[in-house]
Write a protein that holds these residues in place. Structure first.
Motif, short mmCIF file in Angstrom:
data_model
loop_
_atom_site.label_atom_id
_atom_site.label_comp_id
_atom_site.label_asym_id
_atom_site.label_seq_id
_atom_site.Cartn_x
_atom_site.Cartn_y
_atom_site.Cartn_z
N UNK A 117 -27.42 -3.49 -36.60
CA UNK A 117 -27.57 -3.34 -35.15
C UNK A 117 -26.62 -4.34 -34.51
N UNK A 118 -25.78 -3.87 -33.60
CA UNK A 118 -24.78 -4.71 -32.96
C UNK A 118 -24.95 -4.63 -31.45
N UNK A 119 -24.91 -5.78 -30.82
CA UNK A 119 -24.98 -5.87 -29.37
C UNK A 119 -23.68 -6.48 -28.88
N UNK A 120 -23.02 -5.80 -27.95
CA UNK A 120 -21.73 -6.25 -27.43
C UNK A 120 -21.81 -6.27 -25.91
N UNK A 121 -21.33 -7.35 -25.31
CA UNK A 121 -21.22 -7.46 -23.86
C UNK A 121 -19.81 -7.93 -23.55
N UNK A 122 -19.12 -7.19 -22.68
CA UNK A 122 -17.73 -7.48 -22.35
C UNK A 122 -17.55 -7.53 -20.84
N UNK A 123 -17.45 -8.73 -20.31
CA UNK A 123 -17.30 -8.91 -18.88
C UNK A 123 -16.03 -8.32 -18.33
N UNK A 124 -14.98 -8.32 -19.13
CA UNK A 124 -13.70 -7.81 -18.64
C UNK A 124 -13.71 -6.29 -18.42
N UNK A 125 -14.76 -5.59 -18.87
CA UNK A 125 -14.86 -4.14 -18.68
C UNK A 125 -15.92 -3.78 -17.64
N UNK A 126 -16.42 -4.74 -16.88
CA UNK A 126 -17.50 -4.48 -15.92
C UNK A 126 -17.14 -3.46 -14.85
N UNK A 127 -15.85 -3.29 -14.56
CA UNK A 127 -15.44 -2.33 -13.53
C UNK A 127 -15.20 -0.92 -14.08
N UNK A 128 -15.30 -0.75 -15.38
CA UNK A 128 -15.14 0.58 -15.98
C UNK A 128 -16.43 1.37 -15.78
N UNK A 129 -16.33 2.68 -15.90
CA UNK A 129 -17.54 3.51 -15.95
C UNK A 129 -18.05 3.50 -17.40
N UNK A 130 -19.33 3.73 -17.56
CA UNK A 130 -19.91 3.75 -18.91
C UNK A 130 -19.27 4.86 -19.75
N UNK A 131 -19.02 6.02 -19.15
CA UNK A 131 -18.45 7.14 -19.91
C UNK A 131 -17.02 6.84 -20.33
N UNK A 132 -16.24 6.18 -19.47
CA UNK A 132 -14.87 5.82 -19.86
C UNK A 132 -14.85 4.77 -20.96
N UNK A 133 -15.77 3.82 -20.90
CA UNK A 133 -15.87 2.80 -21.94
C UNK A 133 -16.25 3.45 -23.27
N UNK A 134 -17.23 4.35 -23.23
CA UNK A 134 -17.64 5.05 -24.46
C UNK A 134 -16.48 5.88 -25.01
N UNK A 135 -15.74 6.54 -24.13
CA UNK A 135 -14.59 7.35 -24.57
C UNK A 135 -13.54 6.49 -25.25
N UNK A 136 -13.33 5.26 -24.75
CA UNK A 136 -12.38 4.36 -25.39
C UNK A 136 -12.82 4.07 -26.82
N UNK A 137 -14.13 3.84 -27.03
CA UNK A 137 -14.64 3.56 -28.38
C UNK A 137 -14.50 4.77 -29.28
N UNK A 138 -14.75 5.96 -28.73
CA UNK A 138 -14.60 7.18 -29.53
C UNK A 138 -13.14 7.35 -29.94
N UNK A 139 -12.21 7.10 -29.03
CA UNK A 139 -10.78 7.18 -29.38
C UNK A 139 -10.45 6.21 -30.50
N UNK A 140 -10.98 5.00 -30.44
CA UNK A 140 -10.76 4.00 -31.50
C UNK A 140 -11.34 4.49 -32.82
N UNK A 141 -12.53 5.09 -32.75
CA UNK A 141 -13.18 5.60 -33.96
C UNK A 141 -12.36 6.72 -34.59
N UNK A 142 -11.89 7.63 -33.76
CA UNK A 142 -11.07 8.73 -34.28
C UNK A 142 -9.78 8.21 -34.92
N UNK A 143 -9.20 7.16 -34.35
CA UNK A 143 -7.98 6.59 -34.91
C UNK A 143 -8.25 5.93 -36.26
N UNK A 144 -9.41 5.31 -36.42
CA UNK A 144 -9.69 4.62 -37.68
C UNK A 144 -10.31 5.55 -38.73
#
Length: 178
Positions: free
Chosen positions: A66-93
């Motif tokens: 179980x991992x908990x991550x908090x990133x202040x530098x992304x506070x202005x992003x939407x949740x869906x855009x942040x999740x999409x960034x992670x999915x893109x990273x996952x697809x790349x790896x």
């Protein structure tokens, strides 16, 4: 980083760059995981990552995390855009991943997103990995709670992980975990 962790936690650790200190008035809480311990906990400025694994396991050799991550530098992003960034990273790896694309939800009155993926051959361990996550947009940071398996889990285990993520909430500094 000199230890093997999931590609997603490694990505989060790479994002932990010095930043101005946050007031830490909001935090992610989840029900306690019986038999788990905090194996890694790092905060740099307004960014943090905490990894919990079963007792007796290591960050190099774990079965569930179980991992908990908090990133202040992304506070202005939407949740869906942040999740999409992670999915893109996952697809790349993990190009062969089966991805559960992000879906936007309201989570206890907060903008949030759910997503996940199954990687048949993880680049971090060479074997199967299933990853599920909820992203919650806070006022101070973007928060994400992940649950991962490194084995083909039973349906009840997957359902339990989903319930755990659904019980996760963003609250002020004074709230307690369930």
């Amino acid at each position: 980083m000199d230890r093997i962790i999931t590609a997603f936690a490694a990505f989060a650790a790479a994002l932990l760059t010095p930043a101005s200190a946050a007031s830490a008035q909001e935090r992610v809480v989840s029900p306690p995981l019986e038999g788990f311990y905090t194996a890694h906990d790092q905060t740099v400025g307004d960014q943090s990552i905490r990894e919990e694994i079963p007792e007796g396991e290591t960050l190099e050799n774990w079965t569930r995390m179980a991992t908990t991550i908090s990133l202040g530098s992304y506070r202005d992003w939407s949740a869906i855009d942040f999740a999409a960034m992670w999915v893109d990273q996952a697809r790349a790896s993990c190009p062969d991943a089966n991805v559960f694309d992000p879906s936007a939800i309201d989570h206890n009155g907060r903008e949030a997103a759910l997503f996940g993926l199954m990687c048949p051959q993880s680049p971090t361990n060479g074997g199967y990995e299933l990853f599920m996550a909820i992203v919650i947009k806070g006022d101070e940071a973007m928060h994400m709670k992940q649950f991962a398996f490194r084995y083909r889990q039973q349906r009840e285990e997957s359902a339990s992980a989903v319930e755990y993520l659904q019980a996760t909430r963003l609250c002020d500094a004074d709230c307690l975990a369930d």
